[in-house]
Design a protein around this motif. Sequence first.
Motif, short mmCIF file in Angstrom:
data_model
loop_
_atom_site.label_atom_id
_atom_site.label_comp_id
_atom_site.label_asym_id
_atom_site.label_seq_id
_atom_site.Cartn_x
_atom_site.Cartn_y
_atom_site.Cartn_z
N GLY A 213 -82.61 9.55 21.85
CA GLY A 213 -84.01 9.29 22.18
C GLY A 213 -84.95 9.30 20.78
N LYS B 120 -83.92 6.42 18.63
CA LYS B 120 -84.67 5.24 19.15
C LYS B 120 -86.00 5.20 18.68
N VAL B 121 -86.72 6.22 18.73
CA VAL B 121 -88.20 6.02 18.66
C VAL B 121 -88.49 5.64 17.18
N GLN C 284 -87.52 2.41 15.94
CA GLN C 284 -88.23 1.49 16.33
C GLN C 284 -89.41 1.14 15.22
N HIS D 62 -92.21 -0.34 20.76
CA HIS D 62 -92.68 1.16 20.30
C HIS D 62 -93.58 1.70 21.27
N ASP E 182 -91.83 2.74 24.46
CA ASP E 182 -91.00 3.85 24.18
C ASP E 182 -91.66 5.20 24.33
N ILE F 2 -90.14 8.02 26.58
CA ILE F 2 -89.18 8.71 26.12
C ILE F 2 -89.73 10.16 25.74
N ARG G 17 -82.65 2.98 28.71
CA ARG G 17 -83.73 2.63 27.46
C ARG G 17 -82.86 1.63 26.47
N ALA H 170 -84.61 -2.17 25.33
CA ALA H 170 -84.96 -2.56 24.34
C ALA H 170 -84.02 -3.66 24.01
#
Lengths: 155, 155, 155
Positions: free
Chosen positions: A21, A24-25, A28, A76, A79, A83, A114, A118
């Motif tokens: 996670g 991912k954040v 982004q 974003h 997220d 998240i 997630r 995305a």
Amino acid sequence: MDTLSLDNPVFAAYAIAAALGVLKVMGQGWMTVYRMLKVNAGYASPEDLQAGLINRAPAPDQLEVNDYVDRSRRMHRNDLENIPGFWVAGLLFVLVSPPLWLAQVLMYGFVLARGLHALAYATKRSHEVRATFYTLGSLIVIYMGCHVLWAVVTG
Amino acid sequence: MDTLSLDNPVFAAYAIAAALGVLKVMGQGWMTVYRMLKVNAGYASPEDLQAGLINRAPAPDQLEVNDYVDRSRRMHRNDLENIPGFWVAGLLFVLVSPPLWLAQVLMYGFVLARGLHALAYATKRSHEVRATFYTLGSLIVIYMGCHVLWAVVTG
Amino acid sequence: MDTLSLDNPVFAAYAIAAALGVLKVMGQGWMTVYRMLKVNAGYASPEDLQAGLINRAPAPDQLEVNDYVDRSRRMHRNDLENIPGFWVAGLLFVLVSPPLWLAQVLMYGFVLARGLHALAYATKRSHEVRATFYTLGSLIVIYMGCHVLWAVVTG
């Protein structure tokens, strides 16, 4: 055995899901940077119109909303709405000692949901497809929050 | 020794950096409030146009985007895109027992990078300056996320 | 006794407050969904204008800002500016072993402040009312951050 150590497989599952996670954040943010540089548009601040390494050909309309760049910002934002809630709910969930299989299903399920969200967002799939993956991820976090409350109350 | 106690210097470094991050994020909200009151503009909701202690001279254009106020909101958004990722990646990083020197470099480095990013943003430095500090902070969080994943996988 | 276990009443108070915060943040997403579907407006992406189960009567102006829907997004943004800060400050606060009464006052106080903030925002109360509850929640998080820093430094 310490609950928050890699010897605890429930914590290991959480650590993997939470770290993915994080990537991912943060990733982004870099997708926004990539798209902004690629189309040389979608800048956020007036000073970004100064000529420089990032912006070699300034023009006033670079501050307007550009869907290609803004899509990454919307991803974003989505997220950030989901998240961080997983990060804390998942940590609390680990600390109330859930069954391992349940923790693994929920945590890897969240990562999968997630990831697919995305993908659906970036490739402009229909609202229904995006909403399905959003719902799955959101329900997992809500379930974990309720499970923690229940564990404290019946503790 | 408990990993998450002040007896552990790695945790102490994290606690300092994470708490400073908390003060930064919450303080950014107050910078928005300060700027909004100072210019009496940049309000977000229609009901903010009611006359009252906060808004003594209502006018319809107070709901329009005001760069002085919006700059603080953009700084806040950038914080939210980066600092919560640090909070969770840093905590997981502590829990996989990294070398103390590395933890201190990364955690105080993150605080420094975000402090300089805020300064660059508030004083309208060039996109290149702002991007440099953003990049430093972002890479630190990404490194910590990868370090955690590696620690779990090689367990 | 383990600090992060339900045997510790300070942690139990945190777990309740943090889990309620999770349900608030995730629930705000569903309030946006509910409002978006109710007025069939306030969509965020161009592809949301495709006809489908979610949007049975597409129209170009559905992408414009709709205050009924946007109010829920603003509430969500305000949550994200405040609640994740509580999650990490509260966890660190637990780990520096504060007095139980103080932890309970701050944690349940934060939940109450944010609940009342949401109510004031949703029902369009004056900026002064909303600001009062925002201030209370924000000061609690700031206090906890300072308390943690103080505990580390004097550790």
